[in-house]
Design a protein around this motif. Structure first.
Motif, PDB file in Angstrom:
ATOM      1  N   GLU A 256      49.845 -37.616   2.066  1.00 46.49           N
ATOM      2  CA  GLU A 256      48.764 -36.743   1.610  1.00 46.49           C
ATOM      3  C   GLU A 256      47.423 -37.105   2.249  1.00 46.49           C
ATOM      4  OE1 GLU A 256      46.975 -33.642  -0.256  1.00 46.49           O
ATOM      5  OE2 GLU A 256      49.103 -34.067  -0.146  1.00 46.49           O
TER       6      GLU A 256
ATOM      7  N   VAL B  20      41.582 -27.557   8.710  1.00 46.68           N
ATOM      8  CA  VAL B  20      42.303 -27.266   7.473  1.00 46.68           C
ATOM      9  C   VAL B  20      43.791 -27.046   7.742  1.00 46.68           C
ATOM     10  CG1 VAL B  20      42.479 -25.602   5.578  1.00 46.68           C
ATOM     11  CG2 VAL B  20      40.263 -26.402   6.306  1.00 46.68           C
TER      12      VAL B  20
ATOM     13  N   PRO C  59      51.433 -32.330   5.876  1.00 41.93           N
ATOM     14  CA  PRO C  59      51.740 -33.083   4.656  1.00 41.93           C
ATOM     15  C   PRO C  59      52.501 -32.258   3.614  1.00 41.93           C
ATOM     16  CG  PRO C  59      49.490 -33.487   5.296  1.00 41.93           C
ATOM     17  CD  PRO C  59      50.010 -32.409   6.200  1.00 41.93           C
ATOM     18  N   GLY C  60      52.193 -30.977   3.522  1.00 41.25           N
ATOM     19  CA  GLY C  60      52.904 -30.136   2.559  1.00 41.25           C
ATOM     20  C   GLY C  60      54.388 -30.042   2.878  1.00 41.25           C
TER      21      GLY C  60
ATOM     22  N   GLY D 180      46.593 -29.535   6.773  1.00 38.07           N
ATOM     23  CA  GLY D 180      47.252 -29.599   5.473  1.00 38.07           C
ATOM     24  C   GLY D 180      48.678 -29.092   5.483  1.00 38.07           C
TER      25      GLY D 180
ATOM     26  N   LEU E 103      40.684 -32.089   5.377  1.00 42.87           N
ATOM     27  CA  LEU E 103      39.753 -31.417   4.476  1.00 42.87           C
ATOM     28  C   LEU E 103      38.346 -32.008   4.586  1.00 42.87           C
ATOM     29  CD1 LEU E 103      39.221 -29.411   2.155  1.00 42.87           C
ATOM     30  CD2 LEU E 103      39.857 -31.257   0.590  1.00 42.87           C
TER      31      LEU E 103
ATOM     32  N   THR F 157      46.676 -37.587   5.260  1.00 43.45           N
ATOM     33  CA  THR F 157      46.435 -36.794   6.467  1.00 43.45           C
ATOM     34  C   THR F 157      45.779 -35.458   6.120  1.00 43.45           C
ATOM     35  OG1 THR F 157      48.402 -37.771   7.449  1.00 43.45           O
ATOM     36  CG2 THR F 157      47.512 -35.842   8.529  1.00 43.45           C
ATOM     37  N   GLY F 158      46.285 -34.791   5.105  1.00 51.03           N
ATOM     38  CA  GLY F 158      45.689 -33.531   4.678  1.00 51.03           C
ATOM     39  C   GLY F 158      44.281 -33.713   4.141  1.00 51.03           C
ATOM     40  N   LEU F 159      44.056 -34.812   3.430  1.00 46.14           N
ATOM     41  CA  LEU F 159      42.715 -35.061   2.896  1.00 46.14           C
ATOM     42  C   LEU F 159      41.720 -35.356   4.014  1.00 46.14           C
ATOM     43  CD1 LEU F 159      43.549 -37.149  -0.284  1.00 46.14           C
ATOM     44  CD2 LEU F 159      42.819 -34.770  -0.142  1.00 46.14           C
TER      45      LEU F 159
END
Length: 84
Positions: free
Chosen positions: A64, A21, A27-28, A24, A71, A66-68
């Motif tokens: 985004e 996690v 990307p943020g 995330g 997750l 990468t973050g997904l």
């Protein structure tokens, strides 16, 4: 305290999910930087607003993913039981 193999695997899966996690954060930060540079570019050249915004949004969508992926890996580690 008696720890067997199943407990160790579940604990390692939970730790791995927490680490996944953390993916995330990148990307943020990247999307925030992209939005800031996009706004600055529109401020310098308002006539190119459409092209700047579409390029920025495409880049943010790619970032985004990468973050997904992080997750999805976290959810797999938490809810898919390798032990049966």
């Amino acid at each position: 305290m008696d720890i067997n193999g199943q407990d160790l695997i579940r604990a390692c899966s939970a730790i791995g999910a927490g680490l996944a996690v953390i993916a995330g954060i990148g990307p943020g930060v990247g999307q925030g930087i992209a939005a800031g540079h996009g706004a600055a570019a529109v401020g310098r050249n308002p006539g190119a607003r459409g092209q700047i915004m579409s390029t920025m949004l495409l880049g943010q969508a790619v970032a985004e993913t990468t973050g997904l992926y992080g997750l999805v890996i976290a959810l797999l580690l938490l809810f898919v039981h390798p032990l049966g």
